[in-house]
Design a protein around this motif. Structure first.
Motif, PDB file in Angstrom:
ATOM      1  N   ASP A  34       4.706   0.116  -3.490  1.00 36.14           N
ATOM      2  CA  ASP A  34       3.829  -0.430  -2.443  1.00 36.14           C
ATOM      3  C   ASP A  34       3.563   0.588  -1.342  1.00 36.14           C
ATOM      4  O   ASP A  34       3.636   0.287  -0.162  1.00 36.14           O
ATOM      5  CB  ASP A  34       4.445  -1.716  -1.879  1.00 36.14           C
ATOM      6  CG  ASP A  34       4.587  -2.775  -2.966  1.00 36.14           C
ATOM      7  OD1 ASP A  34       5.623  -2.741  -3.659  1.00 36.14           O
ATOM      8  OD2 ASP A  34       3.653  -3.570  -3.161  1.00 36.14           O
ATOM      9  N   ASP A 189       0.995  -0.449  -6.561  1.00 34.76           N
ATOM     10  CA  ASP A 189       0.293  -0.578  -5.272  1.00 34.76           C
ATOM     11  C   ASP A 189       0.301   0.717  -4.481  1.00 34.76           C
ATOM     12  O   ASP A 189       0.627   0.747  -3.296  1.00 34.76           O
ATOM     13  CB  ASP A 189       0.852  -1.748  -4.460  1.00 34.76           C
ATOM     14  CG  ASP A 189       0.331  -3.079  -4.977  1.00 34.76           C
ATOM     15  OD1 ASP A 189       0.696  -4.113  -4.394  1.00 34.76           O
ATOM     16  OD2 ASP A 189      -0.433  -3.069  -5.962  1.00 34.76           O
ATOM     17  N   ASN A 217      -1.148  -4.713  -8.689  1.00 33.45           N
ATOM     18  CA  ASN A 217      -2.387  -5.500  -8.673  1.00 33.45           C
ATOM     19  C   ASN A 217      -3.469  -4.783  -7.867  1.00 33.45           C
ATOM     20  O   ASN A 217      -4.645  -4.810  -8.234  1.00 33.45           O
ATOM     21  CB  ASN A 217      -2.128  -6.910  -8.139  1.00 33.45           C
ATOM     22  CG  ASN A 217      -1.329  -6.890  -6.843  1.00 33.45           C
ATOM     23  OD1 ASN A 217      -0.370  -6.138  -6.709  1.00 33.45           O
ATOM     24  ND2 ASN A 217      -1.718  -7.705  -5.892  1.00 33.45           N
ATOM     25  N   HIS A 404       5.553  -3.688 -11.735  1.00 30.19           N
ATOM     26  CA  HIS A 404       5.246  -3.992 -10.334  1.00 30.19           C
ATOM     27  C   HIS A 404       5.521  -5.437  -9.983  1.00 30.19           C
ATOM     28  O   HIS A 404       6.170  -5.739  -8.991  1.00 30.19           O
ATOM     29  CB  HIS A 404       3.776  -3.678 -10.055  1.00 30.19           C
ATOM     30  CG  HIS A 404       3.345  -4.021  -8.660  1.00 30.19           C
ATOM     31  ND1 HIS A 404       3.806  -3.332  -7.555  1.00 30.19           N
ATOM     32  CD2 HIS A 404       2.525  -4.989  -8.183  1.00 30.19           C
ATOM     33  CE1 HIS A 404       3.259  -3.856  -6.462  1.00 30.19           C
ATOM     34  NE2 HIS A 404       2.495  -4.867  -6.806  1.00 30.19           N
ATOM     35  N   HIS A 523       6.108  -5.113  -5.280  1.00 31.56           N
ATOM     36  CA  HIS A 523       5.254  -6.282  -5.014  1.00 31.56           C
ATOM     37  C   HIS A 523       5.768  -7.229  -3.935  1.00 31.56           C
ATOM     38  O   HIS A 523       5.072  -7.490  -2.972  1.00 31.56           O
ATOM     39  CB  HIS A 523       5.006  -7.045  -6.320  1.00 31.56           C
ATOM     40  CG  HIS A 523       3.899  -8.052  -6.256  1.00 31.56           C
ATOM     41  ND1 HIS A 523       2.643  -7.774  -5.779  1.00 31.56           N
ATOM     42  CD2 HIS A 523       3.864  -9.349  -6.627  1.00 31.56           C
ATOM     43  CE1 HIS A 523       1.879  -8.864  -5.871  1.00 31.56           C
ATOM     44  NE2 HIS A 523       2.603  -9.834  -6.389  1.00 31.56           N
TER      45      HIS A 523
HETATM   46 MN    MN Z   1       1.401  -5.998  -5.216  1.00 35.32          MN
END
Ligand code: MN
Ligand code: FBP
Length: 624
Positions: A34, A189, A217, A404, A523
Motif C-alpha cells: 500500500d 497498491d 485493487n 494483496h 490492503h
Molecule cells: Mn487495497
C-alpha cells in the motif's frame, strides 16, 4: 537457461561456487504494501533497509557509540547526500579531516558487517564502479593486519585530501542500503492517491536487483485503463482528482485532460462532498475547484458505465449496485432496498431519468479522447508492463504466500466461486484466471466494451474480487447519502477467518504450500487491523499506511524475513523526508518477532537454493 562451457575445469569451478553459496545465510526479504504513490516514504523505508540498518548499527556499535551518535550514523546512511551537506560546513581543518576519517571507517565497518553474508560478486554489484578498487580493498582487506594498517589509513586520507570523501561515503551508504535487503516484495497498491508511483518503478528499475509485485485493487485500475477499460479509467481519473494527482497523468504519462477540464467546468459547479481528501501545499482555489468538478464528472460517467457493465454481465451478480435508476424524478431522493434516502449535494444534471445509464454525446467525446490516450501512452505502457512482467495476483516464495487482498470464501471458510462462461473459478484457480485475463487484456488493448475490460473492473470493486474483498464499494453512498449503514462495506468472511490457524492452513494447502509457511497480505489499513499478526503467527498483514488520507499514531507495518526468522516492524509516522532528516529520526518504532529460527536459515533452505541444486545436478552431468 543452459550455459555453454569450454572446458571441464570451468564446470568444476562453477559447481564449487554454487555448492558453497548454498551455505551462505538466507538473504533478508522486506515486505511492504500500500505504497500508494508515496515515493518519499517508500524511499525512507528502502534506504533504511526497512529498519534493518539501524539493527545492524546497534549490533556493531552498542557500547562504542552513544545511542544519539548511532542515530546520526544511521541517518547519514539513509540520506548521505543531505546529511553531509548539513554536517561538514561546520567543521574545519583537522576536525573536518578527522570527522571524515572516523565516518569513513565507521561506514566501512557497517558495510563489511552487512556484506558478510554475501559472496563477493554480489557485494561488487552493490559498489560504485568509480571506487571499486578502493572499496574492495577496504571492504575485503584485513584492516587489522599490522603491515597494511598505514596502507589503508593513507587510502582514506587521500580520499579526504583529494575531495573525494563525500562521493566515497555516499557510494558506501548506497551499498549498505542495497545489501541491507536482498529482495523487496511490494504486496499491492503501488498506485493511486499519492503523487509518484512512477518514481518507485524508476527506482526499482535503476537500482534494485530483486523485487516482485503482487497487484492490488488500485493497481489493476491502472493495468485495466492501459488495456482500454473505460470503467477502470473513469475510476482512476475520479480518484486522481479526489487526491489531486491529475498532474501525474499529465506530466508523467502525457495524458492531455483538456477535454475533461472543459466538459467538467462547463457542466459542474464545486460541491462540498467533492472537496479534496488531501490538498497539496500551494494548490490554488481555482485548481481545487477544477479537480472538484472533474471528480464529479468522472463519478457520474463511472456510475453510468458501471450500470451498463452490470447489466451486460449478470455473472457479476451486482444488480444491487444499480443506483442511478433508483433516483426519484427530481433526483432529490433515492430508494435503496425499499428505503428512501435524501440525496445531499446531488450532481445528476447529465442523468436522463428515462435512460439513466446513457452516456451523453459530450461525455462520449471525453471518454473516447481519454481512453485512446491511455492506450497509446508509451510511459504508461512501459510502467504497466513493468508491473505485469515483475508481478501478478500472488506469489509463492520461500514457503510463503503473498497476495494483496483475500481469497473469497463463505462464512464457513469454503471457497466462493465466480461462474464465468459456465465454469466456476475459486481459490488459486480464480487468481490464476484473473492474472490471465489482466495480461490478455494488456496484450490485446481495445477501447470497445469487452469481457476482459469488464472483468478487470470487477477485480477493482466486484463482490467476490480477491483484490477488493468487500461486498460492495459504496462510492455513490459516500458522495450522496449521509447514512453510515448505507455506506457500510462488509469485508469478505476471509478477513475474520484469518485469525484461525486451521483456515490459514487451508489457504496454504489450496496453493500447494506447506503449512509451515506464512500468508502475507496488504490492503487492510493498519489502523483498522487490531492485530496485524494472526492465526498463531501464520497470517501477517503488512500495510505501510502510505496514503496521505490516513493520519494515525503509527506509520504502518513492514515485515522482515532473514536467516534468523521473521520480524514485524511498526513504523513511525512519516511526514516527509526533510522532517525525518531534521529530526534525525529512525524509521522503526517497534518490532514483534513473528518467528525465530532455532538454526540460521541458509540459501539451501530457499527457492533460490532449490534452483542452485538443480543447476549443480545439471552441471554434474558434464563431469561424469
Ligand atoms: Mn487495497
Ligand atoms: O484498497 P483500498 O486502499 O482500501 O481502497 C479501497 C477503498 O477505498 C475506498 O474506495 C474509499 O476510497 P476513498 O477513501 O478515496 O473514498 C473504499 O470504498 C474502498 O473500500
Amino acid at each position: 537457461m543452459e550455459e555453454k562451457f569450454t572446458d571441464i575445469n570451468e564446470v568444476k569451478t562453477k559447481i564449487i561456487n554454487l555448492a558453497a553459496t548454498l551455505n551462505l545465510p538466507k538473504g533478508t526479504e522486506a515486505f511492504i504494501s500500500d505504497v500508494h504513490g508515496n515515493y518519499d516514504k517508500y524511499l525512507n523505508i528502502i534506504r533504511s533497509g526497512a529498519g534493518n540498518i539501524s539493527r545492524k548499527v546497534g549490533e556493531l556499535f552498542n557500547g562504542r557509540l552513544t545511542v544519539p551518535n548511532q542515530q546520526k550514523l544511521v541517518c547519514l546512511i539513509y540520506y548521505p547526500e543531505d546529511i553531509l551537506k548539513k554536517i561538514t560546513p561546520d567543521l574545519k581543518g583537522n576536525d573536518l579531516e578527522q570527522w571524515y576519517m572516523d565516518t569513513t571507517n565507521q561506514m566501512i565497518e557497517v558495510l563489511r558487517y552487512v556484506a558478510e553474508k554475501y559472496p563477493q560478486n554480489i557485494i561488487d554489484q552493490s559498489l560504485d564502479t568509480k571506487f571499486l578498487d578502493i572499496s574492495e580493498e577496504l571492504v575485503f582487506g584485513d584492516l587489522r593486519a599490522e603491515d597494511k594498517r598505514q596502507y589503508y589509513r593513507e587510502m582514506v586520507k587521500q580520499l579526504v585530501k583529494l575531495g573525494l570523501a563525500d562521493e566515497f561515503i555516499i557510494s558506501l551508504c548506497h551499498a549498505i542500503q542495497k545489501l541491507a535487503i536482498e529482495r523487496i516484495h511490494i504486496v499491492g497498491d503501488l498506485y493511486d492517491r499519492g503523487p509518484h508511483p512512477d518514481k518507485v518503478i524508476d527506482h526499482l528499475t535503476e537500482t534494485w536487483q530483486n523485487f516482485d509485485f503482487e497487484w492490488g485493487n488500485h493497481d489493476v485500475l491502472w493495468l485495466g485503463s492501459m488495456a482500454g477499460s473505460k470503467l477502470c479509467m473513469m475510476n482512476l481519473i475520479r480518484i486522481s482528482a479526489r487526491y489531486h494527482n491529475l498532474k501525474l497523468l499529465e506530466d508523467v504519462y502525457g495524458i492531455d485532460l483538456t477535454s475533461m477540464v472543459k466538459f467538467a467546468t462547463n457542466r459542474y459547479m464545486p460541491l462540498p462532498n467533492f472537496e479534496p481528501k488531501v490538498a497539496w501545499a500551494g494548490m490554488t482555489d481555482e485548481e481545487k475547484n477544477v479537480d472538484n468538478c472533474i471528480q464529479q464528472a468522472a463519478a457520474i460517467i463511472q456510475f453510468k458505465l458501471e450500470g451498463q457493465a452490470i447489466k451486460r454481465r449478470p455473472e457479476f451478480e451486482m444488480d444491487d449496485r444499480l443506483l442511478l435508476d433508483k433516483l426519484s424524478l427530481d433526483k432529490r431522493t433515492i430508494t435503496i432496498d425499499g428505503k428512501d434516502y435524501p440525496i445531499e449535494n446531488g450532481c445528476f444534471q447529465t442523468v436522463n431519468p428515462a435512460s439513466p445509464y446513457q452516456i451523453t454525446n459530450s461525455e462520449r467525446v471525453v471518454l473516447i479522447d481519454l481512453i485512446n490516450q491511455f492506450i497509446q501512452s508509451n510511459k504508461l505502457n512501459e510502467d504497466m508492463w513493468f508491473l505485469a512482467d515483475n508481478g501478478g495476483m500472488y506469489l509463492e516464495h520461500n514457503d510463503n504466500l503473498l497476495f494483496h487482498g483475500c481469497i473469497p470464501v463463505d462464512q464457513k471458510g469454503n471457497l466462493s466461486s465466480i461462474a464465468i462462461d459456465g465454469k466456476a473459478y475459486a481459490g488459486k484457480e480464480l487468481l490464476d484466471y484473473s492474472e490471465y485475463i489482466v495480461k490478455d487484456a494488456m496484450r490485446h488493448p481495445t477501447t470497445a466494451d469487452c469481457f476482459n475490460s469488464d472483468f478487470i473492473w470487477y477485480l477493482w470493486e466486484g463482490k467476490k474480487s480477491p483484490l477488493f474483498g468487500k461486498d460492495k464499494m459504496t462510492t455513490f453512498e459516500h458522495y450522496f447519502i449521509n447514512d453510515k449503514e448505507a455506506q457500510r462495506e462488509t469485508p469478505n468472511p476471509f478477513f475474520d477467518l484469518c485469525d484461525e490457524e486451521w483456515f490459514a492452513n487451508r489457504i496454504l494447502r489450496e496453493f500447494e504450500l506447506s503449512t509451515r509457511g506464512h500468508i502475507v497480505n496488504g490492503h487492510t489499513p493498519a489502523d483498522e487491523n487490531a492485530n496485524p499478526v494472526m492465526a498463531d503467527k501464520k497470517v501477517i498483514v503488512v500495510n505501510g499506511m502510505f496514503d496521505a488520507k490516513r493520519s494515525s499514531k503509527i506509520g504502518g507495518h513492514t515485515l522482515l524475513y532473514d536467516s534468523y526468522g521473521m520480524r514485524l516492524e511498526t513504523l513511525k509516522p512519516f511526514a516527509n523526508k526533510n522532517k525525518s532528516i531534521a529530526e534525525m529520526s529512525d524509521v522503526v518504532m517497534d518490532k514483534e518477532i513473528v518467528e525465530h529460527s532455532s538454526e540460521r536459515r541458509t540459501i539451501k533452505d530457499t527457492d533460490y537454493g532449490k534452483s542452485i541444486q538443480k543447476q549443480i545436478k545439471y552441471l554434474r552431468k558434464f563431469i561424469k
